[in-house]
Design a protein around this motif. Structure first.
Motif, PDB file in Angstrom:
ATOM      1  N   MET A   1       0.827  -1.206   0.000  1.00  0.00           N
ATOM      2  CA  MET A   1       0.000   0.000   0.000  1.00  0.00           C
ATOM      3  C   MET A   1       0.862   1.257   0.000  1.00  0.00           C
ATOM      4  SD  MET A   1      -3.308   0.774  -0.011  1.00  0.00           S
ATOM      5  CE  MET A   1      -4.208  -0.564   0.773  1.00  0.00           C
ATOM      6  N   ILE A   7      -3.412   3.891 -11.889  1.00  0.00           N
ATOM      7  CA  ILE A   7      -4.425   3.095 -12.572  1.00  0.00           C
ATOM      8  C   ILE A   7      -5.044   3.970 -13.657  1.00  0.00           C
ATOM      9  CG2 ILE A   7      -6.560   1.778 -12.331  1.00  0.00           C
ATOM     10  CD1 ILE A   7      -5.839   1.313  -9.411  1.00  0.00           C
ATOM     11  N   ILE A  26      -1.976   6.836  -6.821  1.00  0.00           N
ATOM     12  CA  ILE A  26      -2.236   6.470  -5.435  1.00  0.00           C
ATOM     13  C   ILE A  26      -0.924   6.250  -4.708  1.00  0.00           C
ATOM     14  CG2 ILE A  26      -3.259   4.712  -3.931  1.00  0.00           C
ATOM     15  CD1 ILE A  26      -5.175   4.094  -6.321  1.00  0.00           C
ATOM     16  N   SER A  44       0.424   1.204 -13.520  1.00  0.00           N
ATOM     17  CA  SER A  44       0.510  -0.111 -12.886  1.00  0.00           C
ATOM     18  C   SER A  44      -0.539  -1.053 -13.461  1.00  0.00           C
ATOM     19  CB  SER A  44       0.310   0.018 -11.382  1.00  0.00           C
ATOM     20  OG  SER A  44       1.200   0.969 -10.823  1.00  0.00           O
ATOM     21  N   THR A  90     -16.847   0.242  -0.828  1.00  0.00           N
ATOM     22  CA  THR A  90     -15.656   0.408   0.012  1.00  0.00           C
ATOM     23  C   THR A  90     -15.961   1.071   1.344  1.00  0.00           C
ATOM     24  OG1 THR A  90     -15.174   2.442  -1.206  1.00  0.00           O
ATOM     25  CG2 THR A  90     -14.058   0.436  -1.948  1.00  0.00           C
ATOM     26  N   ASP A 369     -10.144   4.957  -2.490  1.00  0.00           N
ATOM     27  CA  ASP A 369     -11.210   3.976  -2.664  1.00  0.00           C
ATOM     28  C   ASP A 369     -11.774   4.145  -4.073  1.00  0.00           C
ATOM     29  OD1 ASP A 369     -10.871   3.209  -0.056  1.00  0.00           O
ATOM     30  OD2 ASP A 369     -12.641   4.261   0.706  1.00  0.00           O
ATOM     31  N   HIS A 381     -12.292  -4.618 -10.828  1.00  0.00           N
ATOM     32  CA  HIS A 381     -11.204  -4.339  -9.883  1.00  0.00           C
ATOM     33  C   HIS A 381     -11.706  -3.391  -8.810  1.00  0.00           C
ATOM     34  CE1 HIS A 381      -7.136  -3.662  -8.383  1.00  0.00           C
ATOM     35  NE2 HIS A 381      -7.370  -2.361  -8.422  1.00  0.00           N
ATOM     36  N   HIS A 383     -10.126  -1.150  -5.494  1.00  0.00           N
ATOM     37  CA  HIS A 383      -8.996  -0.715  -4.706  1.00  0.00           C
ATOM     38  C   HIS A 383      -9.522   0.008  -3.487  1.00  0.00           C
ATOM     39  CE1 HIS A 383      -4.689   0.379  -4.202  1.00  0.00           C
ATOM     40  NE2 HIS A 383      -5.232   1.345  -3.467  1.00  0.00           N
ATOM     41  N   SER A 384      -9.208  -0.509  -2.307  1.00  0.00           N
ATOM     42  CA  SER A 384      -9.682   0.084  -1.070  1.00  0.00           C
ATOM     43  C   SER A 384      -8.507   0.484  -0.203  1.00  0.00           C
ATOM     44  CB  SER A 384     -10.574  -0.914  -0.316  1.00  0.00           C
ATOM     45  OG  SER A 384     -10.944  -0.401   0.940  1.00  0.00           O
TER      46      SER A 384
END
Length: 386
Positions: A1, A7, A26, A44, A90, A369, A381, A383-384
């Motif tokens: 993280m 993204i 992020i 990524s 999330t 989130d 997908h 992401h949290s």
């Protein structure tokens, strides 16, 4: 993280604007950059046909994936939250159902610990201070008017974990209860109510700011007594919940409410119970037996709708489809206006109701989130930041 990642996708719904294409950067659990066009560095992950939207925020949900929030059992709460997170939610508020005084106290104590752990964004007390005539999937034997002693006891026990309460303003002591909850920083929602138009207007004047699943479990709109629906819809301070699953409300009514009050005053909620994501069969909602057939949950004894089996991702896709069908000529792609409206109703508005400035939009400084949807708006997908 802790690593920086980017993204990218063919479409990104940022804070009030749609980028085609777009990217989000992020780092350490927070968004550090959002932009249009190609990313400033190698991505990524890239979803060329995907749509990036903020993580969904569900402020009214009782469970999912075979597990329930309503008893406050840690393993069940974690499992249900995990199920909804996999479907793009999330941020989740754990909603209770009506219970006896001692039982409710125990449930709040258990859920408060989980709020402290970050599993839940807060507790929503749906009942027991609701109308017996409009109790829906609540046990009528435990309903009661609000009392100052019980309210103070629960607020002290929760220590800030209770973020919303649904009550019926026509009950004895309800107006004073609204005053107490508002003074404690708790969002008051009007629901499961047989109140008159004037009673609801007084509740709003005292600080009620949410309509719990508008039209469901409330006195209907009538030409001589417009009741709760009109009072809640006409006041610009009120955010109205809609369970837009095709069962609770007719799709045409959903679109009409969205047009009438505007996207910025609607919060889509699942009102999901444990059967969400599960096969048809027998389940429980609090103390009541629930039967699920063809994906529709009903109280076994009365046939009343018992929450839903929906996910926020499903509501997002269904709402976009409904808005597209209502916009002739929009067929090749989802318009910016529709995407922004759907994001407002599934992320930004519930985040605002909860007083959460760190979620609800993709912007620098917000929590990382986000959800990536494919061309058919299915989750590919999540992401949290948690």
């Amino acid at each position: 993280m802790n690593e920086t990642m980017i993204i990218a996708a063919g479409t990104l719904v940022a804070d009030g604007v749609v980028h085609r294409p777009g990217w989000v950067e992020i780092a350490q659990g927070f968004i550090t950059g959002v932009g249009a066009g190609p990313p400033p560095a190698a991505a990524s992950a890239t979803f060329a046909d995907g749509v990036i939207v903020p993580g969904f925020v569900d402020m009214h949900v009782h469970g999912g994936g075979g597990s329930s929030y309503t008893d406050g059992i840690g393993d069940d709460v974690r499992a249900a939250a995990r199920f909804h997170r996999e479907h793009g939610t999330t941020t989740t508020v754990t909603s209770t159902v009506s219970a006896g005084r001692a039982e409710l106290r125990d449930i709040v104590a258990r859920l408060s610990v989980l709020v402290g752990e970050g599993i839940s964004a807060g507790i929503h007390l749906e009942g027991p201070w609701i109308s017996g005539a409009r109790c829906g999937a609540h046990d009528p034997d435990v309903l009661r008017p609000p009392s100052p002693g019980e309210i103070d006891e629960l607020l002290e026990l929760a220590d800030g974990a209770v973020v919303m309460v649904t009550l019926a303003p026509e009950l004895p002591g309800a107006m004073e209860a609204i005053d107490r909850f508002v003074s404690a920083g708790v969002t008051v929602a009007v629901g499961h109510t047989d109140a008159t138009y004037d009673q609801v207007r007084e509740a709003i004047a005292r600080g009620a700011r949410v309509a719990t699943h508008l039209f469901n479990a409330m006195a209907p709109l009538s030409h001589r007594e417009p009741g709760p629906p009109l009072a809640l819809m006409e006041d610009p301070r009120v955010v109205v919940e809609l369970v837009a699953d095709g069962v609770h409300l007719h799709p045409a009514l959903v679109r009409d409410v969205q047009r009438a009050v505007g996207f910025d005053r609607v919060a889509l909620v699942t009102d999901a119970m444990a059967a969400a994501g599960m096969p048809d069969g027998a389940y429980r909602l609090g103390a009541l037996d629930v039967s699920v057939a063809d994906g529709v949950a009903r109280v076994a004894r009365t046939g009343a709708i018992a929450g839903s089996t929906a996910t926020m991702a499903g509501l997002f896709a269904r709402t976009v489809a409904g808005l597209r069908s209502d916009a002739p000529g929009v067929r090749d792609r989802v318009s910016d206006e529709i995407l922004l409206g759907a994001v407002a109703m599934t992320s930004a508005n519930p985040a605002r109701v909860l007083g959460r400035a760190d979620i609800g939009a993709l912007a620098s400084g917000r929590r990382a989130d986000l959800v990536v949807l494919d061309a058919d708006l299915r989750v590919v997908h999540v992401h949290s930041a948690r």
